[in-house]
Design an enzyme around this catalytic site. Structure first.
Site, mmCIF file in Angstrom:
data_model
loop_
_atom_site.group_PDB
_atom_site.id
_atom_site.type_symbol
_atom_site.label_atom_id
_atom_site.label_comp_id
_atom_site.label_asym_id
_atom_site.label_seq_id
_atom_site.Cartn_x
_atom_site.Cartn_y
_atom_site.Cartn_z
ATOM 1 C CB ALA A 32 -1.197 0.287 1.124
ATOM 2 C CG PHE A 50 -5.320 -1.496 4.334
ATOM 3 C CD1 PHE A 50 -6.531 -1.589 4.094
ATOM 4 C CD2 PHE A 50 -4.634 -1.587 3.085
ATOM 5 C CE1 PHE A 50 -7.307 -1.442 2.799
ATOM 6 C CE2 PHE A 50 -5.189 -1.611 1.651
ATOM 7 C CZ PHE A 50 -6.475 -1.773 1.711
ATOM 8 N NE ARG A 51 -1.754 -4.703 6.910
ATOM 9 C CZ ARG A 51 -2.100 -5.562 7.877
ATOM 10 N NH1 ARG A 51 -1.602 -6.381 8.627
ATOM 11 N NH2 ARG A 51 -2.725 -7.076 7.401
ATOM 12 C CG HIS A 68 -4.386 -8.972 -2.101
ATOM 13 N ND1 HIS A 68 -3.518 -8.251 -0.599
ATOM 14 C CD2 HIS A 68 -3.995 -10.161 -1.124
ATOM 15 C CE1 HIS A 68 -3.242 -8.517 0.174
ATOM 16 N NE2 HIS A 68 -3.066 -10.203 -0.858
ATOM 17 C CB CYS A 97 -22.866 -18.950 -12.465
ATOM 18 S SG CYS A 97 -22.421 -16.289 -13.443
ATOM 19 C CB CYS A 123 -24.704 -12.521 -11.352
ATOM 20 S SG CYS A 123 -24.496 -13.414 -12.670
HETATM 21 ZN ZN ZN Z 1 -24.207 -15.386 -11.617
#
Ligand code: ZN
Length: 257
Positions: free
Chosen positions: A22, A33-34, A117, A128, A149
């Site tokens: 980061a 973040f930290r 990440h 799916c 979706c």
């Molecule tokens: Zn889906």
């Protein structure tokens, strides 16, 4: 380590693999973040960025990530991103492994980028496994608290690895294999706290000719930790700062000046 010495190491110990955290993006206006002013100082990652939170309350997770995606898309690559891309163009960096989801390395021109990440480029359907581009996801979020979706109607998950999820298998295999034959491994803007970076740190030691160098951004701090969790886990405590600050951009630029 003086910038000139580091530049010499990178030139001499090839191939060089870079791992970034980061800290490389903080100068683009993206909080880490930290640190004391980091994201997790105000927000509980278990509540907004874990797979358990997503299953329990996807609206809250998306409320957090909608703002994150907007912020990250408005950010621009900084001089460190540009310098790393230039090093790759000049053949001095073989590949770049990043923990960052902001896509700034790719936008700066780096080509071989392994995003361990995930990224904000898209969202994914856990039902799916289809993906949806960020533009379409954000358009849906204008009218709905969660994107859906279009293939199966399930709620999409942000395309980043949430705490409690396994890291993407293809990316993690490359991230752990790449440093093995490397002549040097350069850590940029990473606290070396979050796996897989601690695991990668030990790899060059197997090769007598390899070197690991650590380069912190002007706003990142070094901390001491070697624990490598099996999963992507939230921080349990803030790291103690024990490292010096180094001018990241000057070091990188010196490699090809
Ligand atoms: Zn889906």
């Amino acid at each position: 380590m003086p910038a000139a010495a580091l530049a010499a190491l990178i030139r001499e110990r090839q191939p060089c693999v870079v791992l970034t955290g980061a800290g490389v993006s903080t100068e683009s206006g993206i909080p880490d973040f930290r640190s004391d002013s980091g994201i997790w100082a105000d927000v509980d990652p278990f509540e907004v960025a874990s797979i358990q939170a997503f299953r329990r309350n996807p609206e809250r997770v998306w409320s957090f990530y909608r703002e994150r995606i907007h912020l990250l898309r408005e950010a621009e690559p900084n001089a460190a991103h540009q310098a790393l891309a230039e090093l790759e163009r000049r053949g001095l960096v073989a590949a770049l492994v990043t923990q960052n989801i902001d896509t700034l390395h790719s936008r700066a021109g780096s080509r071989d980028v392994i995003e361990v990440h995930g990224s904000i480029r898209s969202a994914v359907c856990l039902q799916c496994l289809s993906t949806e581009a960020a533009d379409d996801v954000l358009a849906q979020l204008e009218d709905s608290p969660t994107p859906i979706c279009i293939h199966c109607g399930d709620v999409l998950k942000p395309g980043v690895t949430l705490f409690g999820e396994l890291l993407p298998p293809g990316a993690i295999e490359r991230a752990t294999d790449l440093p093995r034959p490397a002549g040097s491994v350069l850590f940029v803007g990473s606290s070396l706290e979050v796996w897989p970076v601690p695991g990668c740190r030990s790899r060059p030691a197997h090769s007598p000719s390899s070197t690991a160098a650590r380069l912190l951004s002007t706003t990142a701090r070094c901390s001491r930790s070697t624990q490598a969790p099996a999963q992507h886990s939230p921080p349990r405590s803030k790291p103690s700062a024990d490292g010096a600050r180094v001018d990241c951009t000057r070091c990188l630029a010196e490699c090809y000046d």
